[in-house]
Design a protein around this motif. Sequence first.
Motif, mmCIF file in Angstrom:
data_model
loop_
_atom_site.group_PDB
_atom_site.id
_atom_site.type_symbol
_atom_site.label_atom_id
_atom_site.label_comp_id
_atom_site.label_asym_id
_atom_site.label_seq_id
_atom_site.Cartn_x
_atom_site.Cartn_y
_atom_site.Cartn_z
ATOM 1 N N ALA A 1 10.852 2.479 -1.585
ATOM 2 C CA ALA A 1 11.856 2.320 -2.639
ATOM 3 C C ALA A 1 11.307 1.521 -3.811
ATOM 4 O O ALA A 1 11.703 1.753 -4.959
ATOM 5 C CB ALA A 1 13.103 1.644 -2.071
ATOM 6 N N GLU A 2 10.389 0.606 -3.545
ATOM 7 C CA GLU A 2 9.800 -0.195 -4.612
ATOM 8 C C GLU A 2 8.509 0.407 -5.149
ATOM 9 O O GLU A 2 7.847 -0.204 -5.993
ATOM 10 C CB GLU A 2 9.537 -1.617 -4.110
ATOM 11 N N GLY A 3 8.137 1.583 -4.631
ATOM 12 C CA GLY A 3 6.902 2.212 -5.095
ATOM 13 C C GLY A 3 5.659 1.511 -4.613
ATOM 14 O O GLY A 3 4.603 1.585 -5.258
ATOM 15 N N GLY A 4 5.754 0.857 -3.478
ATOM 16 C CA GLY A 4 4.620 0.096 -2.951
ATOM 17 C C GLY A 4 3.902 0.821 -1.843
ATOM 18 O O GLY A 4 4.252 1.944 -1.454
ATOM 19 N N SER A 5 2.880 0.168 -1.321
ATOM 20 C CA SER A 5 2.083 0.734 -0.249
ATOM 21 C C SER A 5 2.839 0.656 1.071
ATOM 22 O O SER A 5 3.539 -0.321 1.342
ATOM 23 C CB SER A 5 0.754 -0.023 -0.132
ATOM 24 N N VAL A 6 2.696 1.707 1.888
ATOM 25 C CA VAL A 6 3.336 1.720 3.207
ATOM 26 C C VAL A 6 2.312 1.460 4.295
ATOM 27 O O VAL A 6 2.632 1.493 5.483
ATOM 28 C CB VAL A 6 4.041 3.066 3.468
ATOM 29 N N GLY A 7 1.067 1.229 3.917
ATOM 30 C CA GLY A 7 0.029 0.961 4.901
ATOM 31 C C GLY A 7 0.195 -0.419 5.508
ATOM 32 O O GLY A 7 0.798 -1.325 4.926
ATOM 33 N N ASP A 8 -0.322 -0.560 6.707
ATOM 34 C CA ASP A 8 -0.223 -1.831 7.416
ATOM 35 C C ASP A 8 -1.487 -2.648 7.162
ATOM 36 O O ASP A 8 -2.597 -2.129 7.261
ATOM 37 C CB ASP A 8 -0.066 -1.585 8.918
ATOM 38 N N ILE A 9 -1.338 -3.901 6.822
ATOM 39 C CA ILE A 9 -2.469 -4.795 6.594
ATOM 40 C C ILE A 9 -2.275 -6.043 7.431
ATOM 41 O O ILE A 9 -1.239 -6.709 7.352
ATOM 42 C CB ILE A 9 -2.614 -5.157 5.098
ATOM 43 N N ASN A 10 -3.249 -6.313 8.291
ATOM 44 C CA ASN A 10 -3.184 -7.485 9.165
ATOM 45 C C ASN A 10 -3.710 -8.683 8.383
ATOM 46 O O ASN A 10 -4.856 -9.119 8.565
ATOM 47 C CB ASN A 10 -4.003 -7.252 10.435
ATOM 48 N N PHE A 11 -2.869 -9.209 7.517
ATOM 49 C CA PHE A 11 -3.301 -10.239 6.591
ATOM 50 C C PHE A 11 -3.760 -11.497 7.320
ATOM 51 O O PHE A 11 -4.781 -12.100 6.945
ATOM 52 C CB PHE A 11 -2.158 -10.581 5.624
ATOM 53 N N ALA A 12 -3.049 -11.895 8.349
ATOM 54 C CA ALA A 12 -3.408 -13.112 9.079
ATOM 55 C C ALA A 12 -4.786 -12.982 9.723
ATOM 56 O O ALA A 12 -5.599 -13.910 9.675
ATOM 57 C CB ALA A 12 -2.345 -13.423 10.128
ATOM 58 N N GLN A 13 -5.055 -11.811 10.325
ATOM 59 C CA GLN A 13 -6.358 -11.601 10.963
ATOM 60 C C GLN A 13 -7.480 -11.613 9.938
ATOM 61 O O GLN A 13 -8.537 -12.226 10.160
ATOM 62 C CB GLN A 13 -6.354 -10.274 11.716
ATOM 63 N N TYR A 14 -7.259 -10.953 8.815
ATOM 64 C CA TYR A 14 -8.290 -10.923 7.771
ATOM 65 C C TYR A 14 -8.535 -12.320 7.200
ATOM 66 O O TYR A 14 -9.674 -12.676 6.882
ATOM 67 C CB TYR A 14 -7.874 -9.977 6.646
#
Length: 312
Positions: free
Chosen positions: A91-104
């Motif tokens: 709805a916001e035109g953003g990415s739907v991919g999953d990113i493991n930010f904490a792990q990175y």
Amino acid sequence: MATMTPAPTRRAGRKQRPVGHHRNPIARVLGWTAIGLVVAGTLFPFYWMLRTALSNNRSMFSEPLSLLPVDTTLGPIQRVLGLQSTADALAEGGSVGDINFAQYLINSVIVCTLITVFQVLLSAMAAYAFAILEWRGREVVFGIFLVALLVPGMFTLLPNFLLVRDLGLLNSYLGIALPAMFFSPFVVFFLRQFFLGVNRSFIEAAVIDGAGQWRIFSRIALPIVMPQIITIGILQFIFYWNDYLWPLLIGQTEESTLLTVGLGIFRSQTPQGSPDWAGLMAGSLIAAIPIFILVLIFGRRIVGSIQSSGVK
């Protein structure tokens, strides 16, 4: 008999004007205005990053010149942290991919700390040898050593990759850190300048007392240059925190992906074709927080150490 007349003295009640009192107030205003413009120009990109990170990615391009967030939302930050649903992201035109930010983030902290600790320590040993120890051909070897500063990193990329692959260290912290762990020509050159300023009388007294080179290095020389070591360590940590190409080649699994590479993957996961700029700015903003804290805590020490490099 001639008498000497006393020299005229200032009246006791007369006050001296403070230094700078005679300066033109217009010049002072112009000077402070120029400083303010420079500071504003420096901080504006960070503000624009924050403004973009708080904007709706779909609505953002309708008001590209707005100085305030467009359709203010925390969605980009939630997307990067994996807290937003797929429907809300679309709805916001953003990415739907999953990113493991904490792990990175953890991966980046471990790798950058590993590189910084070993590189600075081993480079300090080399700088001590070039500055304090007397041995034949020292200056010639140091000159040859500095030639490494002129070699572009791209030339060593393939040999380092083949070495790490043959050692079986692909997709590991050690594989990413290994090529930079042992030394850096710049760090050796930087620290050598400060080891040269160590008082030789301290070293001579330690030698008379029977101290070995390791004890002289660790107990005398190292504490004297410790502020500069901390400074160069912080600068190297920031440098490798922003590295992208080498971690991209070595780390292909989620357990070995660094934050810069993870943000690049996040950029390519937008289904609409246009990058999720709001999400990218949110991720970059969060990724910059550890560096901002380091600079905030040690900024004065960094500036002071670099300025003292020209003081004998």
